[in-house]
Design a protein around this motif. Structure first.
Motif, PDB file in Angstrom:
ATOM      1  N   GLY A  62      31.770  52.586  18.926  1.00 27.25           N
ATOM      2  CA  GLY A  62      31.337  52.786  20.299  1.00 27.25           C
ATOM      3  C   GLY A  62      31.930  51.775  21.264  1.00 27.25           C
ATOM      4  N   TYR A  63      31.333  51.703  22.441  1.00 24.21           N
ATOM      5  CA  TYR A  63      31.812  50.831  23.510  1.00 24.21           C
ATOM      6  C   TYR A  63      30.635  50.158  24.191  1.00 24.21           C
ATOM      7  N   ARG A  64      30.919  49.045  24.844  1.00 27.37           N
ATOM      8  CA  ARG A  64      29.947  48.424  25.730  1.00 27.37           C
ATOM      9  C   ARG A  64      30.624  48.252  27.086  1.00 27.37           C
ATOM     10  N   GLN A  65      29.883  48.414  28.142  1.00 24.17           N
ATOM     11  CA  GLN A  65      30.430  48.339  29.491  1.00 24.17           C
ATOM     12  C   GLN A  65      30.501  46.890  29.946  1.00 24.17           C
ATOM     13  N   ARG A  66      31.550  46.571  30.685  1.00 25.48           N
ATOM     14  CA  ARG A  66      31.705  45.240  31.270  1.00 25.48           C
ATOM     15  C   ARG A  66      32.268  45.387  32.657  1.00 25.48           C
ATOM     16  N   LEU A  67      31.636  44.772  33.619  1.00 28.75           N
ATOM     17  CA  LEU A  67      32.105  44.790  34.994  1.00 28.75           C
ATOM     18  C   LEU A  67      33.117  43.673  35.166  1.00 28.75           C
ATOM     19  N   LEU A  68      34.303  44.012  35.652  1.00 25.44           N
ATOM     20  CA  LEU A  68      35.382  43.068  35.818  1.00 25.44           C
ATOM     21  C   LEU A  68      35.697  42.945  37.302  1.00 25.44           C
ATOM     22  N   THR A  69      35.652  41.754  37.840  1.00 25.70           N
ATOM     23  CA  THR A  69      35.951  41.511  39.242  1.00 25.70           C
ATOM     24  C   THR A  69      37.431  41.189  39.387  1.00 25.70           C
ATOM     25  N   THR A  70      38.132  41.989  40.197  1.00 25.35           N
ATOM     26  CA  THR A  70      39.559  41.787  40.437  1.00 25.35           C
ATOM     27  C   THR A  70      39.806  41.757  41.940  1.00 25.35           C
ATOM     28  N   GLN A  71      41.054  41.567  42.321  1.00 30.98           N
ATOM     29  CA  GLN A  71      41.414  41.572  43.734  1.00 30.98           C
ATOM     30  C   GLN A  71      41.349  42.967  44.338  1.00 30.98           C
ATOM     31  N   VAL A  72      41.378  44.000  43.513  1.00 34.41           N
ATOM     32  CA  VAL A  72      41.276  45.371  44.030  1.00 34.41           C
ATOM     33  C   VAL A  72      39.849  45.894  43.974  1.00 34.41           C
ATOM     34  N   GLY A  73      38.911  45.047  43.564  1.00 36.24           N
ATOM     35  CA  GLY A  73      37.505  45.433  43.517  1.00 36.24           C
ATOM     36  C   GLY A  73      36.916  45.272  42.127  1.00 36.24           C
ATOM     37  N   ASP A  74      35.661  45.659  41.996  1.00 36.42           N
ATOM     38  CA  ASP A  74      34.979  45.602  40.702  1.00 36.42           C
ATOM     39  C   ASP A  74      35.354  46.823  39.876  1.00 36.42           C
ATOM     40  N   LEU A  75      35.749  46.589  38.634  1.00 31.53           N
ATOM     41  CA  LEU A  75      36.165  47.658  37.732  1.00 31.53           C
ATOM     42  C   LEU A  75      35.228  47.690  36.538  1.00 31.53           C
TER      43      LEU A  75
END
Length: 114
Positions: A62-75
């Motif tokens: 499976g997968y787990r979600q992770r919010l990644l903050t970048t210069q183009v926004g949160d992914l």
């Protein structure tokens, strides 16, 4: 990693119906997701859905979600989980902005371990 036919058609549909402001973050997210998939495949010795019991060290779980903050926004990235052991990409450190993490990886690759 090669772009599959279904991936290409999904991207073509995305290009037709969105502005650059929405398209760029999606392209960046897909690039990071492909990088995650390639790294976990190398770590376990098999690609997704590949049958190779002798060479594989573990299986995906499976997968787990992770919010990644970048210069183009949160992914929102889906980090693969493993049945045995754990996986966290080398280029993504906990609670660290991705531009700093990728800069560190590029600098290490250019200069090596001196």
């Amino acid at each position: 990693m090669t772009l599959t036919h279904s991936g290409a058609s999904e991207l073509a549909q995305l290009i037709e119906g969105t502005t650059a402001g929405a398209l760029i973050p999606e392209i960046v997210r897909r690039g990071f997701q492909d990088l995650l998939e390639a790294e976990v495949s190398a770590a376990i010795g098999a690609t997704r859905h590949e049958r190779c019991p002798d060479e594989r060290s573990t299986h995906r779980n499976g997968y787990r979600q992770r919010l990644l903050t970048t210069q183009v926004g949160d992914l929102s990235l889906a980090i693969p989980k493993l049945r045995q052991g754990s996986f966290f990409p080398d280029w993504l450190e906990p609670r660290r902005r991705v531009d700093k993490a990728l800069y560190a990886v590029v600098m290490e690759a250019l200069h090596g371990d001196n």
